[in-house]
Write an enzyme that holds these catalytic residues in place. Structure first.
Site, short mmCIF file in Angstrom:
data_model
loop_
_atom_site.label_atom_id
_atom_site.label_comp_id
_atom_site.label_asym_id
_atom_site.label_seq_id
_atom_site.Cartn_x
_atom_site.Cartn_y
_atom_site.Cartn_z
CG ASP A 42 -6.39 -1.58 -1.31
OD1 ASP A 42 -6.61 -2.81 -1.45
OD2 ASP A 42 -5.47 -1.12 -0.62
CG ASP A 84 -1.99 -1.05 1.19
OD1 ASP A 84 -2.38 -1.46 0.09
OD2 ASP A 84 -2.44 -1.47 2.28
#
Length: 190
Positions: free
Chosen positions: A155, A138
């Site tokens: 995401d 991320d």
């Protein structure tokens, strides 16, 4: 009018968009999302990992590389294998559902979900510490002062696809190209 082999075309089949084009939209969008996710993760790992976060827009956007063993918002950090199996199930379900796909909005929705699921599943399978236990990369952090969770392209696609799915279901749009409200009217007229 008759279909191939002399079978009459029903009014319903004449009005339905071709499935192959909708599946092509789903597959193309999923491939684009997957490629963007892979390339972006490769670049941030290569050039930004183990370095100070990079402020792109002060107070709004920061590139901050983390490895996430859990799900969204780092929930369930000890359940990586379970999330891997869920992601694999989602991929399988989307591919199976594509057989009935005749709706362009659902093709977009499922393309976003499939691309995102495959992107994060790839991390879980191939990244450290082990297969099916890999940590997802991320790196996008918005409004850092709010401590909003760090996320990635996959995401974002999953969230957008989820919001679209809820909207389409709420409005009565079906995967086969029909609309729930239209079916109710046809049933009462019939």
């Amino acid at each position: 009018m008759q279909a191939a082999g002399g079978a009459p075309l029903s009014e319903e089949s004449q009005n339905r968009p071709p499935r192959a084009r909708r599946v092509a939209v789903l597959a193309t969008l999923a491939a684009v999302i997957y490629a963007l996710d892979l390339v972006s993760k490769f670049l941030v790992v290569e050039f930004l990992e183990d370095k100070e976060p990079v402020t792109v827009i002060p107070g709004v956007l920061v590139l901050n590389v983390i490895r996430n063993p859990g799900a969204a918002f780092s929930i369930g950090t000890g359940m990586t294998v379970v999330f891997s199996l869920i992601a694999a199930g989602v991929v399988f379900a989307i591919i199976r559902t594509a057989r009935r796909l005749r709706s362009l909005p659902w093709a977009v929705t499922l393309g976003l979900l499939l691309g995102g699921a495959v992107g994060n599943l790839t991390d879980r399978i191939f990244r450290a510490p082990a297969p099916l236990q890999g940590h997802v990369v991320d790196f996008v952090q918005v409004f850092p002062v709010t401590r909003f969770p760090v996320f990635n392209v996959a995401d974002s696609a999953i969230v957008c696809g989820g919001v679209l799915a809820v909207f389409l279901a709420w409005r009565g749009y079906q995967i086969d190209g029909t609309r729930h409200n239209e079916q109710e009217v046809e049933e009462t007229d019939g």
